[in-house]
Scaffold this motif. Structure first.
Motif, PDB file in Angstrom:
ATOM      1  N   VAL A   1      11.699   8.733  -6.041  1.00 51.84           N
ATOM      2  CA  VAL A   1      11.056   9.712  -6.282  1.00 51.84           C
ATOM      3  C   VAL A   1      11.681  11.067  -6.502  1.00 51.84           C
ATOM      4  O   VAL A   1      11.211  11.902  -7.387  1.00 51.84           O
ATOM      5  N   LEU A   2      12.952  11.228  -5.861  1.00 57.36           N
ATOM      6  CA  LEU A   2      13.805  12.329  -6.345  1.00 57.36           C
ATOM      7  C   LEU A   2      14.022  12.453  -7.490  1.00 57.36           C
ATOM      8  O   LEU A   2      13.845  13.558  -8.155  1.00 57.36           O
ATOM      9  N   LEU A   3      14.672  11.208  -8.153  1.00 59.00           N
ATOM     10  CA  LEU A   3      14.989  11.273  -9.553  1.00 59.00           C
ATOM     11  C   LEU A   3      13.933  11.675 -10.515  1.00 59.00           C
ATOM     12  O   LEU A   3      14.226  12.299 -11.657  1.00 59.00           O
ATOM     13  N   SER A   4      12.594  10.834 -10.306  1.00 55.49           N
ATOM     14  CA  SER A   4      11.516  11.263 -11.022  1.00 55.49           C
ATOM     15  C   SER A   4      11.009  12.620 -11.112  1.00 55.49           C
ATOM     16  O   SER A   4      10.824  12.990 -11.967  1.00 55.49           O
ATOM     17  N   ARG A   5      11.612  13.392  -9.989  1.00 57.78           N
ATOM     18  CA  ARG A   5      11.161  14.713  -9.980  1.00 57.78           C
ATOM     19  C   ARG A   5      12.034  15.712 -10.640  1.00 57.78           C
ATOM     20  O   ARG A   5      11.850  16.820 -11.404  1.00 57.78           O
ATOM     21  N   VAL A   6      13.376  15.255 -10.755  1.00 59.95           N
ATOM     22  CA  VAL A   6      14.337  16.076 -11.352  1.00 59.95           C
ATOM     23  C   VAL A   6      14.453  15.850 -12.894  1.00 59.95           C
ATOM     24  O   VAL A   6      15.329  16.759 -13.716  1.00 59.95           O
ATOM     25  N   VAL A   7      13.549  15.050 -13.621  1.00 62.17           N
ATOM     26  CA  VAL A   7      13.604  14.919 -14.893  1.00 62.17           C
ATOM     27  C   VAL A   7      12.435  15.384 -15.471  1.00 62.17           C
ATOM     28  O   VAL A   7      11.264  15.275 -14.950  1.00 62.17           O
ATOM     29  N   ASN A   8      12.359  15.847 -16.808  1.00 60.08           N
ATOM     30  CA  ASN A   8      11.287  16.282 -17.445  1.00 60.08           C
ATOM     31  C   ASN A   8      10.495  15.315 -17.998  1.00 60.08           C
ATOM     32  O   ASN A   8       9.053  15.356 -18.248  1.00 60.08           O
ATOM     33  N   ASP A   9      11.183  14.208 -18.624  1.00 63.25           N
ATOM     34  CA  ASP A   9      10.581  13.221 -19.395  1.00 63.25           C
ATOM     35  C   ASP A   9       9.641  12.414 -18.410  1.00 63.25           C
ATOM     36  O   ASP A   9      10.151  11.497 -17.583  1.00 63.25           O
ATOM     37  N   ALA A  10       8.151  12.190 -18.745  1.00 65.43           N
ATOM     38  CA  ALA A  10       7.314  11.786 -17.812  1.00 65.43           C
ATOM     39  C   ALA A  10       7.461  10.195 -17.993  1.00 65.43           C
ATOM     40  O   ALA A  10       7.579   9.525 -16.956  1.00 65.43           O
ATOM     41  N   ASP A  11       8.190   9.790 -19.020  1.00 66.64           N
ATOM     42  CA  ASP A  11       8.191   8.537 -19.191  1.00 66.64           C
ATOM     43  C   ASP A  11       9.467   7.881 -18.420  1.00 66.64           C
ATOM     44  O   ASP A  11       9.499   6.716 -17.879  1.00 66.64           O
TER      45      ASP A  11
ATOM     46  N   ALA B   1       9.607   5.476 -15.500  1.00 65.68           N
ATOM     47  CA  ALA B   1      10.747   4.331 -15.421  1.00 65.68           C
ATOM     48  C   ALA B   1      11.353   4.138 -13.788  1.00 65.68           C
ATOM     49  O   ALA B   1      11.633   3.227 -13.621  1.00 65.68           O
ATOM     50  N   PHE B   2      11.844   5.305 -13.505  1.00 62.73           N
ATOM     51  CA  PHE B   2      12.353   5.403 -11.985  1.00 62.73           C
ATOM     52  C   PHE B   2      11.362   4.808 -11.165  1.00 62.73           C
ATOM     53  O   PHE B   2      11.988   3.780 -10.235  1.00 62.73           O
ATOM     54  N   LEU B   3      10.278   5.005 -10.911  1.00 64.05           N
ATOM     55  CA  LEU B   3       9.163   4.928 -10.126  1.00 64.05           C
ATOM     56  C   LEU B   3       8.989   3.263 -10.240  1.00 64.05           C
ATOM     57  O   LEU B   3       9.029   2.407  -9.262  1.00 64.05           O
ATOM     58  N   ASP B   4       9.141   2.709 -11.432  1.00 64.99           N
ATOM     59  CA  ASP B   4       8.569   1.442 -11.824  1.00 64.99           C
ATOM     60  C   ASP B   4       9.810   0.633 -11.339  1.00 64.99           C
ATOM     61  O   ASP B   4       9.875  -0.672 -10.611  1.00 64.99           O
ATOM     62  N   ALA B   5      11.064   1.020 -11.592  1.00 64.55           N
ATOM     63  CA  ALA B   5      12.408   0.431 -11.290  1.00 64.55           C
ATOM     64  C   ALA B   5      12.321   0.312  -9.721  1.00 64.55           C
ATOM     65  O   ALA B   5      12.902  -1.048  -9.175  1.00 64.55           O
TER      66      ALA B   5
ATOM     67  N   ALA C   1       0.763  -1.181  -0.054  1.00 64.37           N
ATOM     68  CA  ALA C   1       0.013  -0.066   0.058  1.00 64.37           C
ATOM     69  C   ALA C   1       0.891   1.387  -0.137  1.00 64.37           C
ATOM     70  O   ALA C   1       0.528   2.294  -0.715  1.00 64.37           O
ATOM     71  N   VAL C   2       1.902   1.131   0.670  1.00 60.96           N
ATOM     72  CA  VAL C   2       2.781   2.425   0.699  1.00 60.96           C
ATOM     73  C   VAL C   2       3.607   2.598  -0.323  1.00 60.96           C
ATOM     74  O   VAL C   2       3.659   3.613  -0.845  1.00 60.96           O
ATOM     75  N   VAL C   3       4.039   1.510  -0.865  1.00 56.04           N
ATOM     76  CA  VAL C   3       4.759   1.649  -2.112  1.00 56.04           C
ATOM     77  C   VAL C   3       4.052   1.848  -3.450  1.00 56.04           C
ATOM     78  O   VAL C   3       4.323   2.956  -4.126  1.00 56.04           O
ATOM     79  N   ALA C   4       2.772   1.632  -3.294  1.00 56.34           N
ATOM     80  CA  ALA C   4       1.780   2.005  -4.700  1.00 56.34           C
ATOM     81  C   ALA C   4       1.499   3.584  -4.386  1.00 56.34           C
ATOM     82  O   ALA C   4       1.519   4.090  -5.605  1.00 56.34           O
ATOM     83  N   PHE C   5       1.687   4.168  -3.226  1.00 59.42           N
ATOM     84  CA  PHE C   5       1.239   5.540  -3.322  1.00 59.42           C
ATOM     85  C   PHE C   5       2.466   6.386  -3.334  1.00 59.42           C
ATOM     86  O   PHE C   5       2.611   7.501  -4.052  1.00 59.42           O
ATOM     87  N   TYR C   6       3.436   5.887  -2.528  1.00 61.02           N
ATOM     88  CA  TYR C   6       4.848   6.544  -2.710  1.00 61.02           C
ATOM     89  C   TYR C   6       5.554   6.521  -3.924  1.00 61.02           C
ATOM     90  O   TYR C   6       6.093   7.592  -4.277  1.00 61.02           O
ATOM     91  N   LEU C   7       5.541   5.455  -4.733  1.00 57.24           N
ATOM     92  CA  LEU C   7       6.155   5.455  -5.808  1.00 57.24           C
ATOM     93  C   LEU C   7       5.349   5.637  -7.025  1.00 57.24           C
ATOM     94  O   LEU C   7       5.232   4.948  -8.003  1.00 57.24           O
ATOM     95  N   SER C   8       4.466   6.746  -6.974  1.00 55.58           N
ATOM     96  CA  SER C   8       3.582   6.942  -8.181  1.00 55.58           C
ATOM     97  C   SER C   8       3.850   8.308  -8.583  1.00 55.58           C
ATOM     98  O   SER C   8       4.293   9.238  -7.891  1.00 55.58           O
ATOM     99  N   MET C   9       3.112   8.446  -9.797  1.00 53.14           N
ATOM    100  CA  MET C   9       3.306   9.684 -10.638  1.00 53.14           C
ATOM    101  C   MET C   9       2.405  10.951  -9.429  1.00 53.14           C
ATOM    102  O   MET C   9       2.880  11.978  -9.805  1.00 53.14           O
ATOM    103  N   ASP C  10       1.530  10.468  -8.955  1.00 53.20           N
ATOM    104  CA  ASP C  10       0.921  11.493  -8.184  1.00 53.20           C
ATOM    105  C   ASP C  10       1.639  11.990  -6.991  1.00 53.20           C
ATOM    106  O   ASP C  10       1.511  13.161  -6.793  1.00 53.20           O
ATOM    107  N   HIS C  11       2.393  11.034  -6.404  1.00 61.56           N
ATOM    108  CA  HIS C  11       3.139  11.445  -5.117  1.00 61.56           C
ATOM    109  C   HIS C  11       4.508  12.176  -5.949  1.00 61.56           C
ATOM    110  O   HIS C  11       4.716  13.378  -5.367  1.00 61.56           O
ATOM    111  N   ARG C  12       4.876  11.890  -7.070  1.00 61.59           N
ATOM    112  CA  ARG C  12       5.948  12.792  -7.745  1.00 61.59           C
ATOM    113  C   ARG C  12       5.422  14.240  -7.778  1.00 61.59           C
ATOM    114  O   ARG C  12       6.415  15.188  -7.761  1.00 61.59           O
TER     115      ARG C  12
END
Length: 195
Positions: A163-173, A177-181, A87-98
């Motif tokens: 989450v940090l890495l996902s926030r510092v890139v412009n490319d949504a894909d 990918a960072f969140l999925d990995a 449950a925590v992983v699902a919300f934390y590692l999401s584009m919404d949380h990003r």
């Protein structure tokens, strides 16, 4: 006009709550007292009646931000008690949380800023991080995240970093990918424990 004690206490709580969100959005140095107090609906002069310094407010706001984050973890686990880590992983590692700059994880939003702050701010973060580790440890069968093999530390590090890495890139894909990995790595880490 004189403010009652109860109103002063309410004003102080408002400032702490607003600061916890604005600091996460803009960083500790990204907002001045004037704008911070304006965001709380108060004058800058009222600040000095409530706090010893901006650093005092930073420590209080950091504590509040960490408390808010752990409450979110608890709410996620309450919604899915059979799989609290999932449950925590699902919300934390999401584009919404990003995208939640003001309400997202304070470690992600302010970690590098906090590292340059004084002991009180660091203590607020440390207390929250220890709580994260305790929760993670209970979910992966390690009672003390610091002492029991480090799996909770590895999971937390992976999640925060993703989450940090996902926030510092412009490319949504790439962000996804960072969140999925990270999601895959956390699942793998937990699966190796149960295998």
């Amino acid at each position: 006009m004189r403010v009652s004690r109860s109103q002063a206490a309410e004003n102080r709580e408002t400032v702490i709550n607003v600061a916890s969100r604005l600091f996460r959005e803009r960083g500790f140095d990204g907002i001045g007292l004037k704008d911070l107090m304006k965001g709380a609906g108060l004058t800058q002069g009222a600040f000095y009646k409530q706090f010893a310094s901006k650093e005092d407010l930073e420590a209080q706001a950091s504590r509040r931000a960490m408390e808010s984050a752990t409450h979110r973890w608890s709410a996620a686990t309450a919604a899915k008690p059979e799989d609290p880590l999932g449950a925590v992983v699902a919300f934390y590692l999401s584009m919404d949380h990003r995208g939640e700059k003001m309400d997202g994880c304070p470690v992600v939003a302010l970690g590098s800023d906090a590292a340059r702050q004084g002991a009180d701010v660091k203590a607020s973060f440390e207390a929250g991080i220890r709580e994260y580790l305790e929760m993670l440890g209970s979910w992966v069968g390690e009672a003390d995240g610091e002492e029991a093999g480090g799996k909770p530390m590895a999971i937390l590090s992976t999640m925060v970093g993703a989450v940090l890495l996902s926030r510092v890139v412009n490319d949504a894909d790439l962000a996804q990918a960072f969140l999925d990995a990270a999601t895959d790595q956390v699942r793998e880490a937990v699966a190796t424990r149960t295998a």
